[in-house]
Design a protein around this motif. Sequence first.
Motif, PDB file in Angstrom:
ATOM      1  N   ILE A 263      27.393  91.428  63.658  1.00 55.55           N
ATOM      2  CA  ILE A 263      28.738  90.999  64.070  1.00 55.55           C
ATOM      3  C   ILE A 263      29.270  92.056  65.036  1.00 55.55           C
ATOM      4  O   ILE A 263      29.245  93.255  64.739  1.00 55.55           O
ATOM      5  N   THR A 264      29.761  91.616  66.181  1.00 58.60           N
ATOM      6  CA  THR A 264      30.248  92.561  67.177  1.00 58.60           C
ATOM      7  C   THR A 264      31.291  91.877  68.052  1.00 58.60           C
ATOM      8  O   THR A 264      31.709  90.748  67.770  1.00 58.60           O
ATOM      9  N   LEU A 265      31.710  92.552  69.109  1.00 56.32           N
ATOM     10  CA  LEU A 265      32.647  91.977  70.067  1.00 56.32           C
ATOM     11  C   LEU A 265      31.870  91.330  71.199  1.00 56.32           C
ATOM     12  O   LEU A 265      30.791  91.800  71.579  1.00 56.32           O
ATOM     13  N   ASP A 266      32.408  90.271  71.742  1.00 54.60           N
ATOM     14  CA  ASP A 266      31.707  89.508  72.764  1.00 54.60           C
ATOM     15  C   ASP A 266      31.587  90.308  74.062  1.00 54.60           C
ATOM     16  O   ASP A 266      32.492  91.047  74.450  1.00 54.60           O
ATOM     17  N   GLY A 267      30.451  90.148  74.739  1.00 51.18           N
ATOM     18  CA  GLY A 267      30.281  90.711  76.069  1.00 51.18           C
ATOM     19  C   GLY A 267      29.589  92.053  76.151  1.00 51.18           C
ATOM     20  O   GLY A 267      29.420  92.587  77.257  1.00 51.18           O
ATOM     21  N   TYR A 268      29.176  92.620  75.027  1.00 49.90           N
ATOM     22  CA  TYR A 268      28.571  93.949  75.046  1.00 49.90           C
ATOM     23  C   TYR A 268      27.090  93.955  74.655  1.00 49.90           C
ATOM     24  O   TYR A 268      26.314  94.743  75.186  1.00 49.90           O
ATOM     25  N   PHE A 269      26.713  93.107  73.719  1.00 51.38           N
ATOM     26  CA  PHE A 269      25.353  93.129  73.189  1.00 51.38           C
ATOM     27  C   PHE A 269      24.680  91.778  73.374  1.00 51.38           C
ATOM     28  O   PHE A 269      25.345  90.742  73.451  1.00 51.38           O
ATOM     29  N   GLU A 270      23.357  91.819  73.414  1.00 47.90           N
ATOM     30  CA  GLU A 270      22.558  90.610  73.406  1.00 47.90           C
ATOM     31  C   GLU A 270      21.215  90.943  72.764  1.00 47.90           C
ATOM     32  O   GLU A 270      20.803  92.111  72.749  1.00 47.90           O
ATOM     33  N   PRO A 271      20.538  89.942  72.217  1.00 47.28           N
ATOM     34  CA  PRO A 271      19.233  90.207  71.592  1.00 47.28           C
ATOM     35  C   PRO A 271      18.239  90.712  72.636  1.00 47.28           C
ATOM     36  O   PRO A 271      18.205  90.214  73.765  1.00 47.28           O
ATOM     37  N   VAL A 272      17.466  91.720  72.257  1.00 44.25           N
ATOM     38  CA  VAL A 272      16.489  92.296  73.185  1.00 44.25           C
ATOM     39  C   VAL A 272      15.126  92.396  72.515  1.00 44.25           C
ATOM     40  O   VAL A 272      15.010  92.520  71.291  1.00 44.25           O
ATOM     41  N   SER A 273      14.086  92.336  73.348  1.00 47.15           N
ATOM     42  CA  SER A 273      12.716  92.417  72.836  1.00 47.15           C
ATOM     43  C   SER A 273      12.013  93.705  73.226  1.00 47.15           C
ATOM     44  O   SER A 273      10.873  93.931  72.832  1.00 47.15           O
TER      45      SER A 273
END
Length: 638
Positions: A263-273
């Motif tokens: 859970i986080t704030l929108d616009g900062y993180f995305e799933p990464v591989s």
Amino acid sequence: MSATRTNITIGTAGHIDHGKTALVGLLTGCDTDRLKEEKERGMSIELGYAPCTVSELEIGIVDVPGHERFVKTMVAGATGIDGVILVVAADDGIMPQTREHLDILTLLGIEHGIVALTKIDRVDADHLAVVRDDLDGYLSKTFLAGAPVCPMSNITGEGYDAFYSALAQLVASITPKTAGGVFRLPVERAFTSKGFGTVVTGIPCAGAVKTGDEVVLLPQNVKGRISAIEVYGKPSEEALAGQCAALNVRQWEHDRIEHGNTITLDGYFEPVSWVVCSLRLLPHDKLFAQNGTHVKFHTGTSETAATLYLLEGDHLRGGESGLAQFRLDEPVIAGPGDHYIVRLLSPVVTIGGGVVIDAVARRLKRTHTGLVNELREHAAAITNENDFVEFAVRHPVELPASAADVARRTKLPKHRVQALLDELTTTGHIVAIAPRHYVHADTLAESERPITEILERFHAQSPTSVGLTAEELGERAGLPGNVLAAVVERMVDKERISESNGWYMLAGHTSTLPPEDQVLSDRIERIFLERLFTPPSHAEVEIAVGISQAEAKRGFRLLIDRNRLIFVGGGMYFHCDAIEEAKRRLLAHFAKEDRFESVQFKYLLETTRKYALPILDYFDKIGLTRRAGNTRFLKKPQ
């Protein structure tokens, strides 16, 4: 008197059945074995949270599982803790999970702790002394060297007062986590509560969140709004990094939320591989890792199979460190500074861990010049907000660095990033070259040498030319226009280059035309000066001067290169003196009135509409004026 709540969390660690849960119950009055399965087995399968008051400070206690099969859950719990109570039973002494738990805690950067030597009611004094000696010897090579060791019994209460005193000193020695960074909570579990809906629990690893804030669940990318918050089991208006928290988000379906989500704030993180990390193997003689090693990668509450690729050398042995990247079989949410653990797939054993430096889109080539040095600089920068923001400007995703890009890169709130950017601008470390766009002072300094070399080559190849336009110089240097403008401004101030009517040249450069070219350009220029606001066309020049089309074309080029003729568009050229005089007259008008009707310009220049309007359009293009219909306004500087 009510206790003061602080964002400090203490975790337990140790082998199965050494009394961790019983000790937590003694401290808090809470039974952290909440699952029926845990009750029946008599061991903790999932993390247990309990509030605990120590010297009038309310802290969180996390009871983590001790069984080897549940080490991955222990990693999730240890990621959020600030200190540890290592529990060792006097009748067993140091056991395999004692060692592995302490290894994991070391890799996760835990530095504070005490030792509870439990079940002393089951052994005699001689046996206790032997266990104590073994324990002291083992701990002497760990971060718990010199830490209090408290013999006690959860059954009789013997030694509890001394243990509690040591715990109070431990809590007092810990600096509570700052609530900096963007809020992020690795999900430990989710369930539904009657009258509330979905509740998600965990320990935030960064930032703060309040009731009513909008958050996003990743990797599902589902937004929701926090309806209620509990901290240490009690209602609260906010949750801070390091607190055991429960968030009520009614919009989410609990059965779609999994252990390991974020859970986080929108616009900062995305799933990464792909993640780039610092890696340290445990100092065990038989440990060995090489390129292509398959491992389990644990960070936060997530785990996934991964492949290791070293960036320095082809292998690491026990106790060695280096930079590495991991290709993750399943994408995770990770940020700079996150701790992680790696375990072999077979045999299942912890081999090392470290800190995430960055999440990247693809595999980095370790042969890339300067990569290792940049990653080392990056790793050092993430420990300090100011340094990290400066690093993000020094090594931008795209030049120039925008405030928004820096916030996403550093995972810091936008308002905090802007404050740090303003501070760095004031100190001269970075330069603002457009609204909320920045370039590092070192980047500007390093760009001066290629600009000099470009002009040196140009002057050598075209000695009769005045210099290069900003557009030409920017294309050759590979710099965006606003960055180039900042570089050449510095170079002009230092008198390394000079500028004349939009042309840039090395300081002291003078272009000398051959006699025949000088005669040709003088004859053509004389006509333009005679017809200041009714300039001749190519064909008219050919007739007036009595030259061929090729000679007229060459004469025009000579005057353009020397910035004597200005192209305004529509195939029309004016002498530079005409442009300057037209600008002078227009500004004189604006000194008296705030607007100018386009049709008036032909009268101001004493020419026709054919010649007047292209000059006005040119002034619009260079940013002197702004057009609104048939009216011009003086464009205000940004």
